[in-house]
Design a protein around this motif. Structure first.
Motif, short mmCIF file in Angstrom:
data_model
loop_
_atom_site.label_atom_id
_atom_site.label_comp_id
_atom_site.label_asym_id
_atom_site.label_seq_id
_atom_site.Cartn_x
_atom_site.Cartn_y
_atom_site.Cartn_z
N GLY A 136 -2.87 3.88 0.92
CA GLY A 136 -2.98 3.59 2.48
C GLY A 136 -1.65 3.49 2.97
N LEU A 137 -1.58 3.41 4.40
CA LEU A 137 -0.50 3.32 5.16
C LEU A 137 0.22 1.86 4.97
CD1 LEU A 137 -2.04 5.07 8.49
CD2 LEU A 137 -0.48 6.08 6.57
N GLY A 138 1.50 1.92 5.50
CA GLY A 138 2.19 0.49 5.39
C GLY A 138 1.82 -0.18 6.69
N GLN A 139 1.17 -1.32 6.40
CA GLN A 139 1.01 -2.40 7.40
C GLN A 139 1.70 -3.65 7.26
OE1 GLN A 139 -3.11 -2.26 6.77
NE2 GLN A 139 -3.43 -1.51 9.00
N CYS A 140 2.31 -4.27 8.44
CA CYS A 140 2.60 -5.54 8.61
C CYS A 140 1.48 -6.61 8.19
CB CYS A 140 3.45 -6.01 9.91
SG CYS A 140 4.70 -4.96 10.20
N ILE A 141 1.78 -7.71 7.62
CA ILE A 141 0.86 -8.67 7.37
C ILE A 141 1.29 -10.04 7.63
CG2 ILE A 141 -0.18 -7.34 5.20
CD1 ILE A 141 1.15 -9.61 3.60
N ALA A 142 0.41 -11.01 8.10
CA ALA A 142 0.60 -12.33 7.93
C ALA A 142 1.60 -12.82 9.05
CB ALA A 142 1.02 -13.06 6.77
N PRO A 143 1.30 -13.25 10.16
CA PRO A 143 2.32 -13.69 11.05
C PRO A 143 3.09 -15.14 10.49
CG PRO A 143 0.22 -14.26 11.84
CD PRO A 143 0.14 -13.37 10.75
N TYR A 144 4.34 -15.20 10.70
CA TYR A 144 5.33 -16.22 10.19
C TYR A 144 6.08 -16.86 11.27
CZ TYR A 144 9.54 -13.87 10.06
OH TYR A 144 11.00 -13.22 10.21
N CYS A 145 6.07 -16.54 12.67
CA CYS A 145 6.83 -17.17 13.69
C CYS A 145 6.08 -17.21 14.87
CB CYS A 145 8.31 -16.43 13.96
SG CYS A 145 8.01 -14.63 14.58
#
Length: 167
Positions: free
Chosen positions: A158-167
């Motif tokens: 698949g495509l690269g996706q950002c995950i999980a907010p941390y701020c």
């Protein structure tokens, strides 16, 4: 210091961790030019996108894979059906087969093309709205950090996706 953690392979305690806890455990391991990839062999690996070496690896159980790629079994892509990363030999955790490395490279190239095809935002925008992390495409983790997300992840091809907010 992060250097003490690099190159570590999976520890048995990962088998009992939730995917969220596993993701958070990688926060200090994943560097700005790294990407986290879940291979079709069921192993979650931290790849350096400069030279495609594996910095860290975690085999996932069948249920952890389903949780990582989708919310339940019907959402799990067929390429992960019945896969258990704990069946991968220890020698392959940090040195995966060539087809896994190729999968990462092909996915990153597809992601780059997709990003290039997106409309560019107007330069006069003062502030853009914060979107859910999975809304951001990425080639490496630095992009995600800039959007308050944990790191850049690819599942399978698949495509690269950002995950999980941390701020």
């Amino acid at each position: 210091m992060v250097m003490g953690i690099l190159g570590v392979s999976a520890a048995p305690e990962y088998v009992n961790m939730s995917v969220i806890d596993i993701q958070l455990s990688l926060k200090d391991v994943v560097q700005p030019y790294d990407i986290v990839h879940l291979g079709v062999d069921g192993v979650l690996r931290v790849f350096c996108t400069v030279n495609f070496t594996v910095q860290h690896s975690i085999p996932l159980t069948t249920s952890q894979i389903a949780e990582y790629v989708g919310s339940d079994d019907k959402d799990t892509p067929s390429s992960f059906s019945g896969v258990n990363g704990w069946n991968v030999p220890e020698s392959k955790l940090l040195t995966p087969d060539d087809h896994i490395v190729t999968e990462v490279k092909v996915s990153l190239e597809k992601t780059r093309k997709e990003i290039a095809s997106l409309p560019k935002p107007d330069s006069h925008l003062v502030k853009r709205p914060m979107l859910p992390c999975r809304s951001y495409l990425c080639e490496f983790t630095f992009t995600c950090h800039a959007n308050c997300c944990l790191y850049c992840s690819i599942s399978g091809g698949g495509l690269g996706q950002c995950i999980a907010p941390y701020c």
